[in-house]
Design a protein around this motif. Structure first.
Motif, PDB file in Angstrom:
ATOM      1  N   TYR A  27       0.826  -1.203   0.000  1.00 27.55           N
ATOM      2  CA  TYR A  27       0.000   0.000   0.000  1.00 27.55           C
ATOM      3  C   TYR A  27       0.868   1.263   0.000  1.00 27.55           C
ATOM      4  CZ  TYR A  27      -4.328  -2.579   0.862  1.00 27.55           C
ATOM      5  OH  TYR A  27      -5.418  -3.403   0.743  1.00 27.55           O
ATOM      6  N   THR A  28       1.992   1.214   0.722  1.00 24.39           N
ATOM      7  CA  THR A  28       2.883   2.377   0.740  1.00 24.39           C
ATOM      8  C   THR A  28       3.465   2.623  -0.643  1.00 24.39           C
ATOM      9  OG1 THR A  28       3.467   1.972   3.052  1.00 24.39           O
ATOM     10  CG2 THR A  28       4.941   3.387   1.791  1.00 24.39           C
ATOM     11  N   GLU A  29       3.955   1.565  -1.282  1.00 20.51           N
ATOM     12  CA  GLU A  29       4.550   1.716  -2.606  1.00 20.51           C
ATOM     13  C   GLU A  29       3.515   2.177  -3.639  1.00 20.51           C
ATOM     14  OE1 GLU A  29       7.943   1.147  -3.584  1.00 20.51           O
ATOM     15  OE2 GLU A  29       8.112   1.368  -1.422  1.00 20.51           O
ATOM     16  N   LEU A  30       2.260   1.805  -3.428  1.00 24.54           N
ATOM     17  CA  LEU A  30       1.202   2.193  -4.355  1.00 24.54           C
ATOM     18  C   LEU A  30       0.611   3.560  -4.003  1.00 24.54           C
ATOM     19  CD1 LEU A  30      -0.709  -1.205  -4.816  1.00 24.54           C
ATOM     20  CD2 LEU A  30       1.024  -0.186  -6.302  1.00 24.54           C
ATOM     21  N   ARG A  31       1.219   4.230  -3.036  1.00 26.24           N
ATOM     22  CA  ARG A  31       0.812   5.582  -2.624  1.00 26.24           C
ATOM     23  C   ARG A  31      -0.638   5.592  -2.123  1.00 26.24           C
ATOM     24  NH1 ARG A  31       4.805   9.074  -4.937  1.00 26.24           N
ATOM     25  NH2 ARG A  31       3.980  10.718  -3.586  1.00 26.24           N
ATOM     26  N   ARG A  32      -0.934   4.644  -1.242  1.00 24.60           N
ATOM     27  CA  ARG A  32      -2.242   4.580  -0.591  1.00 24.60           C
ATOM     28  C   ARG A  32      -2.049   4.685   0.923  1.00 24.60           C
ATOM     29  NH1 ARG A  32      -5.434  -0.166  -4.041  1.00 24.60           N
ATOM     30  NH2 ARG A  32      -4.965   0.685  -6.117  1.00 24.60           N
ATOM     31  N   PRO A  33      -1.677   5.876   1.402  1.00 24.93           N
ATOM     32  CA  PRO A  33      -1.302   6.028   2.813  1.00 24.93           C
ATOM     33  C   PRO A  33      -2.435   5.805   3.795  1.00 24.93           C
ATOM     34  CG  PRO A  33      -1.463   8.169   1.736  1.00 24.93           C
ATOM     35  CD  PRO A  33      -1.551   7.137   0.649  1.00 24.93           C
ATOM     36  N   LEU A  34      -3.668   6.062   3.403  1.00 27.95           N
ATOM     37  CA  LEU A  34      -4.786   5.874   4.329  1.00 27.95           C
ATOM     38  C   LEU A  34      -4.953   4.402   4.708  1.00 27.95           C
ATOM     39  CD1 LEU A  34      -7.473   8.356   2.948  1.00 27.95           C
ATOM     40  CD2 LEU A  34      -5.808   8.681   4.794  1.00 27.95           C
ATOM     41  N   ARG A  35      -4.516   3.523   3.835  1.00 28.56           N
ATOM     42  CA  ARG A  35      -4.512   2.096   4.168  1.00 28.56           C
ATOM     43  C   ARG A  35      -3.198   1.681   4.829  1.00 28.56           C
ATOM     44  NH1 ARG A  35      -7.355  -1.450  -0.674  1.00 28.56           N
ATOM     45  NH2 ARG A  35      -9.303  -0.281  -0.803  1.00 28.56           N
ATOM     46  N   ALA A  36      -2.103   2.254   4.370  1.00 26.59           N
ATOM     47  CA  ALA A  36      -0.786   1.817   4.842  1.00 26.59           C
ATOM     48  C   ALA A  36      -0.516   2.225   6.281  1.00 26.59           C
ATOM     49  CB  ALA A  36       0.303   2.373   3.932  1.00 26.59           C
ATOM     50  N   VAL A  37      -0.823   3.472   6.635  1.00 27.54           N
ATOM     51  CA  VAL A  37      -0.444   3.994   7.959  1.00 27.54           C
ATOM     52  C   VAL A  37      -1.065   3.187   9.096  1.00 27.54           C
ATOM     53  CG1 VAL A  37      -0.618   5.976   9.520  1.00 27.54           C
ATOM     54  CG2 VAL A  37       0.115   6.307   7.145  1.00 27.54           C
ATOM     55  N   PRO A  38      -2.380   2.917   9.109  1.00 31.18           N
ATOM     56  CA  PRO A  38      -2.932   2.130  10.218  1.00 31.18           C
ATOM     57  C   PRO A  38      -2.329   0.736  10.321  1.00 31.18           C
ATOM     58  CG  PRO A  38      -4.687   3.219   8.987  1.00 31.18           C
ATOM     59  CD  PRO A  38      -3.440   3.379   8.182  1.00 31.18           C
ATOM     60  N   LEU A  39      -2.095   0.098   9.177  1.00 30.69           N
ATOM     61  CA  LEU A  39      -1.498  -1.241   9.197  1.00 30.69           C
ATOM     62  C   LEU A  39      -0.097  -1.208   9.789  1.00 30.69           C
ATOM     63  CD1 LEU A  39      -2.586  -2.629   5.707  1.00 30.69           C
ATOM     64  CD2 LEU A  39      -3.231  -3.563   7.929  1.00 30.69           C
ATOM     65  N   LEU A  40       0.720  -0.263   9.357  1.00 33.96           N
ATOM     66  CA  LEU A  40       2.094  -0.173   9.857  1.00 33.96           C
ATOM     67  C   LEU A  40       2.121   0.152  11.342  1.00 33.96           C
ATOM     68  CD1 LEU A  40       3.658   1.648   6.799  1.00 33.96           C
ATOM     69  CD2 LEU A  40       4.488  -0.519   7.744  1.00 33.96           C
ATOM     70  N   ARG A  41       1.266   1.033  11.793  1.00 35.37           N
ATOM     71  CA  ARG A  41       1.234   1.358  13.223  1.00 35.37           C
ATOM     72  C   ARG A  41       0.824   0.143  14.043  1.00 35.37           C
ATOM     73  NH1 ARG A  41      -1.310   7.441  12.685  1.00 35.37           N
ATOM     74  NH2 ARG A  41       0.668   8.569  12.918  1.00 35.37           N
ATOM     75  N   ASP A  42      -0.115  -0.619  13.524  1.00 33.84           N
ATOM     76  CA  ASP A  42      -0.548  -1.825  14.218  1.00 33.84           C
ATOM     77  C   ASP A  42       0.592  -2.833  14.314  1.00 33.84           C
ATOM     78  OD1 ASP A  42      -2.529  -3.492  15.464  1.00 33.84           O
ATOM     79  OD2 ASP A  42      -2.624  -4.643  13.598  1.00 33.84           O
TER      80      ASP A  42
END
Length: 408
Positions: free
Chosen positions: A312-327
């Motif tokens: 998701y980060t590489e695809l520039r979809r931060p709204l999905r990436a940030v919660p997953l990474l924080r978790d």
């Protein structure tokens, strides 16, 4: 094969001659082995787009070879010829010659099951060490262990059962040693090691191990600019392992395919990456297959979440990436410092994409602090990527201070 296929081979051979390269030299410079490249240039097999891309890059052809292959595949070949344009299999990625051929020595000794068990413990110990130490710290011991094990197999006698067990340990050692070499930035050496391990795994008829080795090499290729080759090999690893591979193994192979699609870029590859992530989750949930090998102990739902967040980060979809990474980071083992730095680096990128430069700078500072004590080229490269991404926000005080402190 059509005359168009033979013409393609003649054009490539002429370009090789102009560059002073033999077919064997070209095959060594690319991932494909000599036999596969020879079949293509002899007009006996159609070139894959990935092979054409590699040849074009090797020969500095500025797209001419890619266009010639595309014309051949799109219309100039007969239907029968088109059917031969299947993707390369793992056999096409084996090293030249037989690096594991048995040697005749004057006074060989008999290797028994006890030595294999001792070796298994050392290999697993090296694998566990890689969880907490970086490639620069482990490359010496890993290479010594691999060389020693290859000699043990080649220079001594053993039963068929013990010989197969030794080949499997060579394959497992090659996977972890290749991973360590790659982490240390020694990519050419890592590729040679992976291909040695792939040869050992295939001789031992261990398809799951072969898939793990091929997937690891595909991952390195995808991360070092060889995206077409990385995707081809990741798909070959998945196909070669088959549907009977343990669920954990198939989940890992699908993850590699997802990452390879992501790195290849483009809308269609993005959609394919999403589909591959879904397949990985389904494979991990499948408990109907055999027990996975011990070396896949680290593949779990958390690791799939890590890959999902990175995609998701590489695809520039931060709204999905940030919660997953924080978790993921919230419950991550802090002793795994290299992975902590790597995962934080993707969080820093995702935050920058989410237009949160101050928070991104704070996370980037943690990445830099951790990476300073880790002998890993991968973490060093991620630091460079994060700092480059933050250049866009150099007018934000927190970012400006970070960039100034790390100007070198």
């Amino acid at each position: 094969m059509s005359s168009a296929g033979g013409e393609f081979g003649r054009r490539v051979r002429a370009a090789l001659k102009a560059q002073g390269l033999s077919i064997r030299a070209a095959s060594r410079a690319m991932v494909y082995n000599h036999a596969f490249l020879s079949r293509v240039l002899a007009g006996k097999q159609l070139p894959s787009p990935e092979l054409a891309e590699s040849l074009d890059r090797l020969l500095n052809a500025n797209g001419e070879i890619i266009e010639a292959a595309a014309r051949l595949l799109d219309g100039e070949a007969s239907p029968a010829d088109q059917s031969s344009a299947s993707a390369p299999t793992l056999a096409d990625f084996l090293p030249e010659g037989d690096p594991l051929g048995l040697l005749t020595v004057r006074s060989p000794r008999r290797v028994g099951v006890g030595e294999v068990h001792d070796l298994q413990k050392r290999v697993h110990g090296l694998r566990l060490a890689d969880d907490v130490l970086a490639g620069g710290d482990l490359i010496g011991p890993a290479l010594r262990e691999l060389r020693s094990t290859v000699r043990l197999y080649r220079e001594n006698t053993h039963t068929e059962e013990v010989g197969r067990a030794l080949l499997i340990q060579i394959g497992e050692l090659a996977q972890i040693a290749g991973w360590i070499a790659s982490d240390a930035g020694r990519h050419e050496e890592a590729e040679r090691i992976y291909r040695l391990g792939l040869s050992a795994a295939r001789q031992a008829e261990d398809h799951t191990l072969a898939g793990n080795l091929a997937g690891s090499l595909a991952y390195q290729m995808s991360n070092t600019g060889r995206t077409g080759e990385g995707l081809t090999l990741a798909q070959a690893a998945l196909s070669g392992a088959g549907d009977d591979a343990p669920g954990k193994a198939r989940a890992l192979y699908w993850d590699r395919v997802a990452w390879a699609h992501t790195q290849a870029g483009g809308h269609e590859n993005a959609r394919a990456a999403m589909r591959a992530l879904g397949e990985a989750s389904e494979a991990l949930a499948d408990d109907s297959t055999d027990e996975p090998p011990a070396y896949l102990y680290w593949v779990d739902a958390g690791e799939l979440q890590v890959m999902e967040s990175r995609v998701y980060t590489e695809l520039r979809r931060p709204l999905r990436a940030v919660p997953l990474l924080r978790d993921v980071l919230g419950g991550y083992d802090a002793t795994h410092t290299r992975e902590m730095a790597l995962y934080l680096s993707w969080l820093a990128i995702a935050l920058a994409d989410a237009n949160e430069p101050e928070e991104s700078a704070a996370v980037a500072e943690r990445v830099i602090r951790i990476a300073a004590d880790v002998a890993s080229e991968r973490t060093a490269e991620r630091v460079r990527v994060v700092l480059a991404r933050l250049q866009e926000y150099d007018d934000v005080p927190e970012v400006a201070a970070l960039l100034a402190d790390n100007a070198a």
